[in-house]
Design an enzyme around this catalytic site. Structure first.
Site, PDB file in Angstrom:
ATOM      1  N   LEU A  32      -5.481  12.504 -20.552  1.00  0.00           N
ATOM      2  CA  LEU A  32      -4.896  11.481 -19.555  1.00  0.00           C
ATOM      3  C   LEU A  32      -3.971  10.600 -20.480  1.00  0.00           C
ATOM      4  O   LEU A  32      -4.362  10.052 -21.535  1.00  0.00           O
ATOM      5  CB  LEU A  32      -5.981  10.876 -18.943  1.00  0.00           C
ATOM      6  CG  LEU A  32      -6.863  11.819 -18.080  1.00  0.00           C
ATOM      7  CD1 LEU A  32      -8.188  10.944 -17.542  1.00  0.00           C
ATOM      8  CD2 LEU A  32      -6.177  12.517 -17.065  1.00  0.00           C
ATOM      9  N   HIS A  36      -0.919   9.628 -15.603  1.00  0.00           N
ATOM     10  CA  HIS A  36      -1.863  10.081 -14.956  1.00  0.00           C
ATOM     11  C   HIS A  36      -2.609   8.759 -14.402  1.00  0.00           C
ATOM     12  O   HIS A  36      -2.949   8.771 -13.017  1.00  0.00           O
ATOM     13  CB  HIS A  36      -2.938  10.680 -15.663  1.00  0.00           C
ATOM     14  CG  HIS A  36      -2.588  11.976 -16.293  1.00  0.00           C
ATOM     15  ND1 HIS A  36      -2.547  12.133 -17.747  1.00  0.00           N
ATOM     16  CD2 HIS A  36      -2.063  13.144 -15.668  1.00  0.00           C
ATOM     17  CE1 HIS A  36      -1.949  13.449 -17.798  1.00  0.00           C
ATOM     18  NE2 HIS A  36      -1.930  14.213 -16.712  1.00  0.00           N
ATOM     19  N   GLN A 152       7.146  21.088  -8.762  1.00  0.00           N
ATOM     20  CA  GLN A 152       5.477  21.335  -8.442  1.00  0.00           C
ATOM     21  C   GLN A 152       5.239  20.521  -7.089  1.00  0.00           C
ATOM     22  O   GLN A 152       4.443  21.025  -6.228  1.00  0.00           O
ATOM     23  CB  GLN A 152       4.722  20.751  -9.665  1.00  0.00           C
ATOM     24  CG  GLN A 152       3.123  20.835  -9.048  1.00  0.00           C
ATOM     25  CD  GLN A 152       2.320  20.365 -10.581  1.00  0.00           C
ATOM     26  OE1 GLN A 152       2.116  21.439 -11.280  1.00  0.00           O
ATOM     27  NE2 GLN A 152       2.142  19.135 -10.688  1.00  0.00           N
TER      28      GLN A 152
HETATM   29  P1  AMP Z   1      -0.684  17.305 -15.913  1.00  0.00           P
HETATM   30  O1  AMP Z   1      -2.192  17.080 -16.376  1.00  0.00           O
HETATM   31  O2  AMP Z   1       0.337  17.328 -16.656  1.00  0.00           O
HETATM   32  O3  AMP Z   1      -1.021  18.658 -15.004  1.00  0.00           O
HETATM   33  O4  AMP Z   1      -0.301  16.382 -14.708  1.00  0.00           O
HETATM   34  C1  AMP Z   1      -1.126  15.753 -13.630  1.00  0.00           C
HETATM   35  C2  AMP Z   1      -0.566  15.205 -12.857  1.00  0.00           C
HETATM   36  O5  AMP Z   1       0.165  14.175 -13.214  1.00  0.00           O
HETATM   37  C3  AMP Z   1       0.899  15.773 -12.073  1.00  0.00           C
HETATM   38  O6  AMP Z   1       0.985  15.754 -10.782  1.00  0.00           O
HETATM   39  C4  AMP Z   1       2.095  15.227 -12.922  1.00  0.00           C
HETATM   40  O7  AMP Z   1       3.078  15.431 -12.351  1.00  0.00           O
HETATM   41  C5  AMP Z   1       1.345  14.154 -13.143  1.00  0.00           C
HETATM   42  N1  AMP Z   1       2.312  13.426 -14.355  1.00  0.00           N
HETATM   43  C6  AMP Z   1       2.305  13.770 -15.570  1.00  0.00           C
HETATM   44  N2  AMP Z   1       3.083  13.101 -16.252  1.00  0.00           N
HETATM   45  C7  AMP Z   1       3.430  12.117 -15.514  1.00  0.00           C
HETATM   46  C8  AMP Z   1       4.468  10.903 -15.811  1.00  0.00           C
HETATM   47  N3  AMP Z   1       5.048  10.796 -17.110  1.00  0.00           N
HETATM   48  N4  AMP Z   1       4.684  10.285 -14.662  1.00  0.00           N
HETATM   49  C9  AMP Z   1       4.004  10.310 -13.439  1.00  0.00           C
HETATM   50  N5  AMP Z   1       3.271  11.536 -13.314  1.00  0.00           N
HETATM   51  C10 AMP Z   1       2.934  12.242 -14.091  1.00  0.00           C
END
Ligand code: AMP
Length: 254
Positions: A32, A36, A152
């Site tokens: 995280l 997140h 996504q």
């Molecule tokens: P992940 O753990 O990479 O699968 O991401 C989980 C959620 O967090 C997904 O909806 C991602 O789009 C979002 N997320 C990841 N990085 C960012 C970021 N830098 N800004 C905003 N949302 C993010």
């Protein structure tokens, strides 16, 4: 905050909370970071109960090395999630969500075609399948996704629409580091020189033009997988590029 690792325990934990309260879901793969946390904060602001899932979904990874190398630290993520205001953390094993004999898939077309869908075959099949499973397990009123993964987000919105799932998807703007690089669990893998080079990605997006963006990347020694304008929940300039061994994606709403 309570952590649940099995479907049975999650169901038991959520049952008494289904009393008219608004339930928000934040699906993550853990490690995280502030990106997140922005999703959790958005959920906190409009939901009574915030459920976060922490699951490194094997079916959305192409190369086993990427799956094996994905950062995992449940104890740390539990502390971060608790401080952020998560009520229930769902952290199942791979076997819990994909038991022996698992053979049913959600295969999205449309928004899942091209871009990531082209460069990572079956990636969105894995994403779509795990999201539908999580939506059914948690049955949230709202689920939060980052614009960082714009395709996504578009795919998830399409699934909810096409399958008449009874929840709303919320999009949260991309959180960036001070230098402009979009936060990602993968950034930790960049060497200092690679990170410097990766800054060409936000610079490229700032041109808001695919041809100029490509030039910025190539001049920085980055050969992109794609630089493209597409309708990803809004007209979007999207980039995917490998910097050293690390594949990064980023985008900007036009
Ligand atoms: P992940 O753990 O990479 O699968 O991401 C989980 C959620 O967090 C997904 O909806 C991602 O789009 C979002 N997320 C990841 N990085 C960012 C970021 N830098 N800004 C905003 N949302 C993010």
């Amino acid at each position: 905050m309570e952590t649940q690792q099995t479907i049975a325990d999650l169901r038991r934990a959520l049952a008494p909370l289904r009393d008219g309260r608004t339930i928000g879901l934040v699906p993550t793969m853990g490690a995280l970071h502030e990106g997140h946390l922005a999703l959790i904060e958005a959920a906190r602001a409009e939901c009574d109960v915030v459920v976060a899932s922490l699951f490194v979904n094997p079916t959305q990874f192409g190369e086993p090395a990427n799956l094996d190398g994905y950062p995992r630290d449940l104890a740390r993520d539990e502390r971060v999630a608790a401080v952020a205001g998560v009520d229930v953390l769902f952290a199942p094993s791979a076997g819990e969500l994909y038991p022996k004999g698992f053979a049913t898939w959600v295969v999205p077309e449309g928004a899942a075609e091209g871009l990531e869908g082209e460069h990572r075959p079956s990636h969105f099949r894995g994403v779509a399948t795990v999201c539908v499973k999580l939506f059914e397990l948690v049955r949230p009123h709202l689920a939060y996704f980052g614009r960082k993964d714009a395709q996504q987000l578009a795919v998830v919105k399409q699934i909810v629409r096409d399958l008449n799932l009874d929840l709303e998807i919320r999009a949260v703007p991309t959180v960036r580091d001070e230098d402009g690089l979009a936060l990602s669990s993968r950034n930790a893998r960049l060497t200092p020189t690679e990170r410097e080079r990766a800054l060409a990605i936000p610079r490229a997006l700032a041109t808001r033009d695919p041809a100029r963006a490509r030039t910025v990347l190539v001049e920085a020694g980055i050969e992109p997988d794609y630089v493209a304008v597409a309708d990803l929940d809004g007209e979007t300039l999207a980039v995917a590029a490998r910097v050293g061994e690390t594949r990064l994606i980023d985008n900007v709403l036009l």
